[in-house]
Design an enzyme around this catalytic site. Sequence first.
Site, PDB file in Angstrom:
ATOM      1  N   GLU A   1       0.860  -1.160   0.025  1.00 52.86           N
ATOM      2  CA  GLU A   1       0.119   0.017  -0.050  1.00 52.86           C
ATOM      3  C   GLU A   1       0.833   1.366  -0.174  1.00 52.86           C
ATOM      4  O   GLU A   1       0.455   2.186  -0.547  1.00 52.86           O
ATOM      5  CB  GLU A   1      -0.992  -0.033   1.274  1.00 52.86           C
TER       6      GLU A   1
ATOM      7  N   HIS B   1     -10.503  -4.772  10.507  1.00 54.22           N
ATOM      8  CA  HIS B   1     -11.092  -4.631   9.060  1.00 54.22           C
ATOM      9  C   HIS B   1     -12.343  -3.638   9.487  1.00 54.22           C
ATOM     10  O   HIS B   1     -13.250  -3.384   8.474  1.00 54.22           O
ATOM     11  CB  HIS B   1     -11.504  -5.795   8.823  1.00 54.22           C
TER      12      HIS B   1
END
Lengths: 411, 398
Positions: free
Chosen positions: A147, A216
Amino acid sequence: MGLSSIAYDLGSGLNGPMSISHLSSPRQQLAFSAKSCTGSRACITVRAADGNSGSMRAPPSTVRASKLVTNAVAVKSETASIAATKSGHELLLFEALREGLEEEMERDPRVCVLGEDVGHYGGSYKVTKGLAEKFGDLRVLDTPIAENSFTGMAVGAAMTGLRPIVEGMNMGFLLLAYNQISNNCGMLHYTSGGQFTIPVVIRGPGGVGRQLGAEHSQRLESYFQSVPGLQMVACSTPYNAKGLMKAAIRSENPVILCEHVLLYNLKERIPDEEYVCCLERAELVRPGKDVTILTYSRMRHHVLQAAKSLINKGYDPEIIDIISLKPFDLHTIGNSIKKTHKVLIVEECMRTGGIGASLRASIMDNFWDYLDAPIMCLSSQDVPTPYAGTLEEATVVQPPQIVKAIKQLCG
Amino acid sequence: MAPSISTFRRAICTRVNASRFLASPSPFRNFSSSTEDSTPFTVDIAVPFKGHKIEPPPQVVETSAKELMTFFKDMSRMRRMEIASDQLYKSKLIRGFCHLYDGQEAVCIGMEAALTREDNIITAYRDHCTYLGRGGTLPEVFSELMGRKDGCTLGKGGSMHFYKKENGFYGGHGIVGAQIPLGVGLAFAQKYEKMKAATFLLYGDGAANQGQLFEALNMAALWDLPAVYVCENNHYGMGTAEWRAAKCPEYYKRGDYVPGLKVDGMDALAVKQAVRFAKEHALSKGPIMLEMDTYRYHGHSMSDPGSTYRTRDEISGVRQERDPIERIRKLILFKEIATVSDLKNIEKEVKKEVEDAVAKAKESSPPDASELFSNVYVKGYGSQVFGCDRKHSTATLS
């Protein structure tokens, strides 16, 4: 003219000196300026306009609803919205995002997408399904799991004029790219004296889902909101999802488009003709006169669910989906507050340092004289999201809590 | 590969260093080599290249009198500029961080000789000379360092944020290693737009241990992006020597599946050769990693004396034996392209240039107060600054 003479007053210190031209009467202006003395950050006592001390707001954490509504997200908005007439086409939110993305990629060859599994796999939430076949592997780029680097890569590509869209498979993963987002994406336009523009769009699903676990279920709006140079919007319906996607891509500023994991399957009829939403305008979901409810993303739907019950009980809430998380559309919000004089903020962010916290401060700074009651804010609990279903439901704001808050606020 | 030397030339080389610059034997010598002469001749590169998974380029490089004179002048200018910056910092006209590049000039000069302005260069915070090499001017540098509005980034960037987009110079970055993914993005854009140009990503031996370097390298290699990784190995990551920070301090090998080349970074001609070679590789085969063996005379920054982690003998030793400007001077003198006094005059010229630029920059004013809020966002939204309050369209300072 030294910079040391800037007056950062009114407690929050978020904004620079206030322009008071928006206050209509000289009396208000006088009252305003009397409070905005430089120097001391006075502790502001909350006082209702009729002289009574405002009642203490109920801490949402201790409210336990008798019956939790678990399928709030599937509620179709029956209230007035900007949605089109019967002549449009019906689709789900992720399809709306894809439509917007596809139209922009056709329109401008510099638009490209990068992210994990966006290409051949079609996107983990199917937002980019079919685009790699149509536009090729270079324009819809499958990245390795890195990322920080592919966000940096997108910023670098944007510096030369490309318009990349970075998809974080989950917004929470973009924490790994925080350095690139904050230091490079947000700051390069400034530190380069305007030489570089960074027209990236950083998007991805965030928010609490269905028992996805703490890591998450993150809400990163609050982390990004104080980065200078970024714009941030949150979509909540297929209509505004498509419009905001297009607007974000066309914007010359870096834009963070916050989507929500649980809203991807929301269905709505949207216009056939091309439209773009404004990145800085809030959406008036339901006009009313008793109280202003400010919300965004998934909480909009919880608010609408609660609104049904409230309307039955005789309340008339004005519901505004703020859409633009940075900057706030204080014009729309202000007009509403001037009408209703009471505000409830319902957000999914954490209580501490969340969007609601900033919004509250902003409203107090600008619309203090219009408030009849303390601003109430319902936020998620300051806890990592637990896995167990019942606990997870208690982490976020549920419609019964909203109903209770309104009753408290409005009497 | 020992240079072939005729005995005649060996006799006139009394100094050990000069023996490195002996050209291939030629019966003819220009009677009067003009400083503007562009006739190419070859020079041997003394320190051999070392290749990792690649055949190194030849040890001979083509150059000309004109090029050597340009090297000399440009490197002298850079050296003077850094020394002037040192003095300005000590007189508190430059504040904050100031990372000086003196000693490493050969790297950026050699690169510029082999590249065009279509190619991109991105580097970290030791960027003053790289900026100059990319077409920046001395007044812009000094103004920016002193925080004045005539600086290259309007006084708002500072030492670590020099940029020149039109010349392909992308900065100027403060966070170690963060420029590498940006650089891979630049290379991605070049591939996307089908440009026949490459991107050179500069980083130091300290940054070579950053994870994002390898993440980005993987992507560059995967998609055959025209990215060249250039490690400016000055052997110290601030105060930590390379052998204390890296298990494998052979940075040109760290690319593993990506070929690498080790270059004597104090030899501008070697750098030029390597960079040309690397650009060709990047445009045809994909990424390549270069390690420039170089040295900085100053400490990491102005707040670091530079002598707590290395000995003064080491510093002066390198200065005596490997100084990049001295090498070019000796080569010029040996080739009789110019005389000692010519070169001294150039140095005087350059010194005056720098002093004039400093004086001019000192006269420049600090940025206007309204510049605090400009360029936070791109104009076109009717607002100059967005806080969380949309109504802040102009900043009025009391």
